[in-house]
Design a protein around this motif. Sequence first.
Motif, PDB file in Angstrom:
ATOM      1  N   GLY A   1       0.319  10.862  -5.575  1.00  0.00           N
ATOM      2  CA  GLY A   1      -0.347  12.058  -5.077  1.00  0.00           C
ATOM      3  C   GLY A   1      -1.491  11.580  -4.201  1.00  0.00           C
ATOM      4  O   GLY A   1      -1.361  10.603  -3.473  1.00  0.00           O
TER       5      GLY A   1
ATOM      6  N   SER B   1      -5.047  -2.967   2.990  1.00  0.00           N
ATOM      7  CA  SER B   1      -5.895  -1.839   2.601  1.00  0.00           C
ATOM      8  C   SER B   1      -5.245  -1.043   1.470  1.00  0.00           C
ATOM      9  O   SER B   1      -4.038  -1.127   1.234  1.00  0.00           O
ATOM     10  CB  SER B   1      -6.082  -0.932   3.833  1.00  0.00           C
TER      11      SER B   1
ATOM     12  N   ASN C   1      -7.779   4.101   2.806  1.00  0.00           N
ATOM     13  CA  ASN C   1      -8.241   4.286   4.195  1.00  0.00           C
ATOM     14  C   ASN C   1      -7.209   5.001   5.059  1.00  0.00           C
ATOM     15  O   ASN C   1      -7.311   4.987   6.280  1.00  0.00           O
ATOM     16  CB  ASN C   1      -8.543   2.918   4.829  1.00  0.00           C
TER      17      ASN C   1
ATOM     18  N   ASN D   1       5.450  -0.859   1.275  1.00  0.00           N
ATOM     19  CA  ASN D   1       4.327   0.038   1.008  1.00  0.00           C
ATOM     20  C   ASN D   1       3.659   0.595   2.269  1.00  0.00           C
ATOM     21  O   ASN D   1       3.071   1.671   2.221  1.00  0.00           O
ATOM     22  CB  ASN D   1       3.305  -0.719   0.142  1.00  0.00           C
TER      23      ASN D   1
ATOM     24  N   TYR E   1       6.158  13.465   8.161  1.00  0.00           N
ATOM     25  CA  TYR E   1       5.842  12.639   6.988  1.00  0.00           C
ATOM     26  C   TYR E   1       6.702  13.074   5.796  1.00  0.00           C
ATOM     27  O   TYR E   1       7.260  12.246   5.077  1.00  0.00           O
ATOM     28  CB  TYR E   1       4.354  12.770   6.665  1.00  0.00           C
TER      29      TYR E   1
HETATM   30  P1  NAD Z   1      -4.048   2.635   3.920  1.00  0.00           P
HETATM   31  O1  NAD Z   1      -4.099   3.144   5.323  1.00  0.00           O
HETATM   32  O2  NAD Z   1      -5.320   2.454   3.166  1.00  0.00           O
HETATM   33  O3  NAD Z   1      -3.248   1.258   3.885  1.00  0.00           O
HETATM   34  C1  NAD Z   1      -2.041   1.098   4.595  1.00  0.00           C
HETATM   35  C2  NAD Z   1      -2.056  -0.221   5.335  1.00  0.00           C
HETATM   36  O4  NAD Z   1      -0.840  -0.296   6.066  1.00  0.00           O
HETATM   37  C3  NAD Z   1      -3.197  -0.344   6.352  1.00  0.00           C
HETATM   38  O5  NAD Z   1      -3.933  -1.540   6.146  1.00  0.00           O
HETATM   39  C4  NAD Z   1      -2.477  -0.345   7.701  1.00  0.00           C
HETATM   40  O6  NAD Z   1      -3.110  -1.195   8.661  1.00  0.00           O
HETATM   41  C5  NAD Z   1      -1.098  -0.850   7.325  1.00  0.00           C
HETATM   42  N1  NAD Z   1      -0.093  -0.428   8.285  1.00  0.00           N
HETATM   43  C6  NAD Z   1       0.047   0.784   8.884  1.00  0.00           C
HETATM   44  N2  NAD Z   1       1.060   0.778   9.736  1.00  0.00           N
HETATM   45  C7  NAD Z   1       1.597  -0.471   9.688  1.00  0.00           C
HETATM   46  C8  NAD Z   1       2.667  -1.101  10.366  1.00  0.00           C
HETATM   47  N3  NAD Z   1       3.392  -0.446  11.282  1.00  0.00           N
HETATM   48  N4  NAD Z   1       2.932  -2.396  10.086  1.00  0.00           N
HETATM   49  C9  NAD Z   1       2.201  -3.078   9.176  1.00  0.00           C
HETATM   50  N5  NAD Z   1       1.167  -2.535   8.518  1.00  0.00           N
HETATM   51  C10 NAD Z   1       0.867  -1.243   8.764  1.00  0.00           C
HETATM   52  O7  NAD Z   1      -3.054   3.641   3.182  1.00  0.00           O
HETATM   53  P2  NAD Z   1      -2.534   3.805   1.675  1.00  0.00           P
HETATM   54  O8  NAD Z   1      -2.950   5.143   1.251  1.00  0.00           O
HETATM   55  O9  NAD Z   1      -2.835   2.632   0.842  1.00  0.00           O
HETATM   56  O10 NAD Z   1      -0.966   3.892   1.979  1.00  0.00           O
HETATM   57  C11 NAD Z   1       0.010   3.070   1.378  1.00  0.00           C
HETATM   58  C12 NAD Z   1       1.261   3.889   1.155  1.00  0.00           C
HETATM   59  O11 NAD Z   1       0.986   4.939   0.227  1.00  0.00           O
HETATM   60  C13 NAD Z   1       1.826   4.576   2.400  1.00  0.00           C
HETATM   61  O12 NAD Z   1       3.236   4.433   2.418  1.00  0.00           O
HETATM   62  C14 NAD Z   1       1.456   6.025   2.212  1.00  0.00           C
HETATM   63  O13 NAD Z   1       2.334   6.891   2.865  1.00  0.00           O
HETATM   64  C15 NAD Z   1       1.539   6.140   0.713  1.00  0.00           C
HETATM   65  N6  NAD Z   1       0.815   7.280   0.136  1.00  0.00           N
HETATM   66  C16 NAD Z   1      -0.542   7.350   0.205  1.00  0.00           C
HETATM   67  C17 NAD Z   1      -1.191   8.444  -0.344  1.00  0.00           C
HETATM   68  C18 NAD Z   1      -2.694   8.597  -0.298  1.00  0.00           C
HETATM   69  O14 NAD Z   1      -3.209   9.664  -0.668  1.00  0.00           O
HETATM   70  N7  NAD Z   1      -3.446   7.595   0.122  1.00  0.00           N
HETATM   71  C19 NAD Z   1      -0.446   9.458  -0.941  1.00  0.00           C
HETATM   72  C20 NAD Z   1       0.933   9.350  -1.006  1.00  0.00           C
HETATM   73  C21 NAD Z   1       1.554   8.254  -0.455  1.00  0.00           C
END
Ligand code: NAD
Length: 248
Positions: free
Chosen positions: A183, A17, A188, A86, A152
């Motif tokens: 940011g 995702s 999802n 990630n 977090y």
């Molecule tokens: P997302 O939830 O869309 O995708 C993350 C994926 O990781 C999901 O498919 C989920 O099933 C998987 N996942 C969660 N826990 C897991 C585990 N224990 N083992 C294996 N897979 C796991 O989220 P995203 O926004 O794409 O997040 C990706 C990264 O970006 C994360 O590290 C998040 O902290 C970081 N981030 C996101 C944002 C934002 O606004 N979306 C902002 C800053 C940082």
Amino acid sequence: ITGRFEGKTAVVTGAGSGIGKSIAERLIAEGAIVVATDISAERLDALVTAVASERLRTVSGDVAASETIAAILEAADGVVDALANNAGIMDAFVPTAEITDEQWDRVMSVNLTAPMRLTRAVLPGMIERGHGTIVNTASEAGIRAGASGTAYTASKHAVIGLTKSTAFFYGPKGVRTNAVAPGAVNTNIEAPFNSAWAGERLGPIMGTTVPAPAEPEELAAAITWLLSDDSSNVNGAILMSDGGWSTI
Ligand code: NAD
């Protein structure tokens, strides 16, 4: 740009995702063999259908579990040239006094311990080959308060420490480690708001300072750049990709 990852094997966690899915898609488009990992087997199945490439391999499992890490190494035939740590989870914007032990432990184990363990697992091969790249997905919450809850925020600050220390120790051995700090991004990720006090503190700040959310592809562009040899002179960098949020 094509072919930057021709003949290379890359591992992407959280590839089902959002940002991870975009990283996996871009790496495949640029020639890599990709081991895509996610806790959700359904999401990985959807990725397999969307990508339709024999260079895509999948491992479903919790990246915080050592069996998953062993399965990832096996799927990569023991050779990992590029690692995107990630996968990450949010903390429901809970401030310090309201954190439960379960929540703290889970956020730390997924966001911090898992990247350390996967990094530890791929380093010996990278050192032996004299080449490797690692990119950790940090966050705006890795450099400041006021962007998430305390667990977090602490986990992402620690990811930055993990990034810099790994860069320091292994840069001389040909392994570069960097982080991208997003940011807000349209993904999802589950971001429930479970605290009235956090809402009171964060609401006015976030309501006025957060730029419009980015698309996951914009993060994947930065992350794959750091995974590629295009960034050969960059090690230990924390690249903000946040629409300028951190300037405020
Ligand atoms: P997302 O939830 O869309 O995708 C993350 C994926 O990781 C999901 O498919 C989920 O099933 C998987 N996942 C969660 N826990 C897991 C585990 N224990 N083992 C294996 N897979 C796991 O989220 P995203 O926004 O794409 O997040 C990706 C990264 O970006 C994360 O590290 C998040 O902290 C970081 N981030 C996101 C944002 C934002 O606004 N979306 C902002 C800053 C940082």
